[in-house]
Enzyme design. Structure first.
Site, PDB file in Angstrom:
ATOM      1  N   GLY A   5     -66.644   3.904 102.968  1.00  0.00           N
ATOM      2  CA  GLY A   5     -67.051   3.691 104.344  1.00  0.00           C
ATOM      3  C   GLY A   5     -68.273   4.495 104.729  1.00  0.00           C
ATOM      4  O   GLY A   5     -69.251   3.961 105.270  1.00  0.00           O
ATOM      5  N   ASN A  28     -70.459   5.885 102.754  1.00  0.00           N
ATOM      6  CA  ASN A  28     -71.611   5.424 101.981  1.00  0.00           C
ATOM      7  C   ASN A  28     -72.253   4.193 102.628  1.00  0.00           C
ATOM      8  O   ASN A  28     -73.477   4.094 102.746  1.00  0.00           O
ATOM      9  CB  ASN A  28     -71.188   5.070 100.552  1.00  0.00           C
ATOM     10  N   ASP A  53     -71.681   0.377  97.125  1.00  0.00           N
ATOM     11  CA  ASP A  53     -71.633   0.650  98.564  1.00  0.00           C
ATOM     12  C   ASP A  53     -73.021   0.562  99.180  1.00  0.00           C
ATOM     13  O   ASP A  53     -73.188   0.051 100.302  1.00  0.00           O
ATOM     14  CB  ASP A  53     -71.049   2.049  98.814  1.00  0.00           C
TER      15      ASP A  53
END
Length: 287
Positions: free
Chosen positions: A40, A42, A237
């Site tokens: 999240g 990242n 990510d």
């Protein structure tokens, strides 16, 4: 517009190892670094560095206040990050000389979000905003349904993969991002190939081979840029955060993917996670 990211925040403990440890093996590390991570966090940092307005919705323990401060420094709106009575999530990451990694995650505060947190955050959202989440926090399904009812575009990165969680959130999605192994697992669970899922846009990442997009134009492949990887941690990510930011800024999907691929290619040439995600200026300048 705004990207509302319900996502994990982790303390990353990254060990430089000569090779990834085998079962039962005791291995001496060459070094250790501590940094900001979590899928999240990242993605929030990547989207913010890609020029989007990003509000992160999540939680840390008292030991993670520095992580919230660092996210704020990177341009993320942290007003909806709660401090809870649980340890901040963390990841133990081993990275070998070829840049491959092995990761063990403790959910911690990421799995202890206050029940009213998402509602308080999305009270500031507007139709047309994007809601982004991954499988590292609690209340994902409820939050996705709330965001859908409010007219937000819903994006989901299906990692760490869980067939039940991915299947449950599918009806709410506009964009699904998953890797090739996750795509196979989801197909086994649903009986549906990526191009047949009830989602407008599906992106299957293929590592060093690039990615495949299933969308309005049918199936389209995007070959990866060729670089020498030193650390693949956080590359996926970074890709997802840049795709989300590109779409939020009005880019057509092919351009958003191409820009995200350049960001991910730069990312794998750097050691670290959120702290070394490239900004838009780096990406536009090329490799």
């Amino acid at each position: 517009m705004t990207i509302w990211n319900l996502g994990s925040i982790n303390i990353d403990m990254v060990y430089d190892v000569p090779h990834l440890p085998a079962p039962g093996e005791t291995l001496a590390a060459n070094g250790l670094t501590r940094g900001l991570g979590g899928k999240g966090a990242n993605m929030s940092v990547a989207a913010a560095r890609a020029g989007a307005r990003v509000a992160h919705v999540g939680a840390v323990g008292a030991d993670g206040r520095w992580a919230v401060e660092r996210m704020m420094e990177y341009g993320v709106d942290t007003r909806f990050i709660a401090e809870v009575d649980a340890p901040t999530g963390h990841a133990i990451i081993s990275v070998d000389a070829a840049g491959e990694n092995q990761i063990v995650i403790l959910g911690g505060a990421n799995r202890a979000l206050p029940g009213d947190l998402v509602g308080r955050a999305l009270s500031d959202a507007a139709a047309g905003d994007m809601f982004l989440t991954q499988n590292e926090t609690s209340v994902q399904i409820e939050a996705a349904q709330m965001a859908r009812d409010m007219g937000l575009h819903i994006a989901y990165a299906a990692a760490p993969f869980d067939a039940e969680a991915a299947t449950a959130i599918l009806p709410f999605l506009d964009l699904l991002v998953l890797n090739a192994v996750e795509a196979e697992q989801l197909q086994a669970a649903t009986g549906l190939a990526p191009g047949n899922l009830p989602v407008s846009d599906v992106i299957v990442t293929l590592g060093a081979e690039g990615c495949r997009w299933f969308g309005a134009e049918g199936e389209r492949e995007f070959p990866a840029l060729k670089v020498t990887a030193v650390d693949t941690t956080g590359a996926g990510d970074t890709f997802t955060g840049y795709v989300a930011a590109g779409l939020d800024r009005g880019l057509p999907m092919p351009q958003a993917i191409a820009q995200a691929q350049r960001a991910a290619a730069i990312m794998v040439t750097r050691h670290g996670t959120a702290d070394v995600i490239p900004d838009l200026k780096d990406v536009q300048a090329g490799l």
